[in-house]
Enzyme design. Structure first.
Site, short mmCIF file in Angstrom:
data_model
loop_
_atom_site.label_atom_id
_atom_site.label_comp_id
_atom_site.label_asym_id
_atom_site.label_seq_id
_atom_site.Cartn_x
_atom_site.Cartn_y
_atom_site.Cartn_z
CB CYS B 59 63.68 50.56 -2.46
SG CYS B 59 61.92 50.50 -2.77
CG ASP B 61 60.24 50.83 0.38
OD1 ASP B 61 61.21 50.69 1.13
OD2 ASP B 61 59.98 51.90 -0.22
CB CYS B 85 60.55 56.28 0.89
SG CYS B 85 59.57 56.10 -0.60
CB CYS B 128 56.42 55.13 -4.27
SG CYS B 128 58.15 55.23 -3.83
#
Lengths: 232, 161
Positions: B59, B61, B85, B128
């Site tokens: 993603c 991140d 996120c 995450c």
């Protein structure tokens, strides 16, 4: 975007299995799936599987194949190097043929098929036009899973760079800095695109996967930059 | 003001169209997102500070987590900076809270599943919490390396060889 891509890639995997199983015969003998007959008049359907097609008997638009090969649909070689102009021409000619505007007076079923075709063609065009999604799609077609695991200190110089650009982007809006970042991202994306092209050309899929993961970080920054530039 | 709220809500939404956006975040995630604990940086060059920098290639991140360790091997401070996120921010915020007061070895035992459970993360957001666990591990590894220069030397030699 990610969910859509994943969905798309999921479909691709399916398409791959089908196409690798056996080349599809051009002529269809008895006992073939019923899908190869026109939904409207029942005539047998010749022609290329996976491309929008019309019944030779009644001219009705047929439903799209469930998981077509997007390169084939867009009439491109299965390669990272594509001709963007040719892709755009193909996109326009396909949309001219199947766009829902042309089916306003046709039966609801055919209108629905035209919507499906049209949306599939949009997705195929976007997937193949964008180097990152095109690369990920090619990896998927080759059975290579995209990078999932955490990137660690192995490439801390790269991660530090991404962190610093993120920090700059988080600062209060400054047009000059935004422009500077925009140029930087563009240059990086172009460099990476070149490297990915070379990696695919020497069939080094693992290297392509690594480079595409890097592209993803820059694509993410690009999104943030765009959001920042739009005055709210 | 309304515009600000709208912007905040937009920020909270992860990758457009993801399942989470429809389901909404758990209130614990929102709490960490709105009041992140221990945001910031510690002196990267200090001998008793370990820095972990990790990224999620799926993603894009990035997460930085730092720990400050006292002479008894206990983590006395922790900071993070995450660009990602809401779940990634909440996971790293919670991670800094959890490592504080723990010894280095205790902190190594923090598992992403514990973080995910505490924040009630849905399956699509488990990565995450994984990122947060990896960030803790990277920070502690960096700290350990700084404490043991001999090892660092030998590793450098190994890398150069």
């Amino acid at each position: 975007m990610q969910a859509a891509l994943r969905q798309r890639l999921g479909r691709v995997r399916w398409a791959l299995r089908v196409s690798e199983a056996a080349p599809r015969p051009r002529c269809v003998g008895p006992g073939s799936p019923a899908a190869l007959r026109c939904w409207s008049c029942g005539s047998p359907l010749p022609g290329a599987e996976g491309l929008p097609r019309f019944c030779p008997g009644c001219r009705a638009l047929q439903p799209p194949a469930p998981r077509p090969d997007l390169f084939r649909l867009m009439d491109c070689d299965r390669s990272f190097r594509i001709d963007a102009q040719q892709l755009q021409r193909r996109f326009r000619s396909l949309q001219r043929a199947v766009h829902p505007d042309r089916f306003g007076r046709r039966p609801p079923k055919e209108q629905y098929y035209s919507e499906q075709h049209s949306s599939l063609i949009n997705k195929a065009y976007q997937t193949l036009l964008n180097p990152l999604s095109r690369g990920l799609y090619l990896l998927e077609l080759s059975g290579v899973e995209p990078a999932q695991e955490t990137d660690c200190d192995a490439d801390s110089v790269f991660l530090t760079e991404i962190m610093e650009i993120n920090e700059k982007l988080a600062e209060p809006k400054n047009e000059d800095i935004l422009e500077e970042i925009e140029t930087l991202i563009k240059v990086k994306q172009e460099e990476l695109t070149k490297e990915v092209t070379a990696a695919f050309e020497r069939d080094d899929l693992q290297e392509a996967k690594k480079l595409l993961a890097k592209m993803k970080y820059f694509a993410n920054l690009e999104d943030k930059l765009k959001n920042k530039k739009i005055p709210s | 003001m309304a515009a600000l709220r709208a912007a905040g809500a937009a920020l909270l939404r992860p990758g457009r169209g993801e399942a989470v956006a429809r389901l909404g975040y758990h209130k614990k995630v929102v709490d960490h997102y709105e009041n992140p604990r221990n945001v910031g940086s510690l002196d990267r060059n200090a001998k008793n500070v370990g820095t972990g920098l990790v990224g999620a290639p799926a993603c894009g991140d990035v997460m930085k987590l730092q720990v400050e360790v006292d002479e008894n091997g206990r983590i006395v401070d922790a900071r993070f900076k995450t660009f990602g996120c809401g779940s990634a921010i909440a996971s790293s915020s919670l991670a800094t809270e959890w490592v504080k007061g723990k010894t280095v070895d205790e902190a190594l035992k923090i598992k992403n599943t514990d973080i995910a459970k505490e924040l009630c993360l849905p399956p699509v957001k488990l990565h995450c919490s994984m990122l947060a666990e990896d960030a803790i591990k990277a920070a502690l590894a960096d700290y350990k390396l700084k404490q043991d220069p001999n090892k660092e030397e030998s590793e450098k030699k190994a890398n150069n060889a």
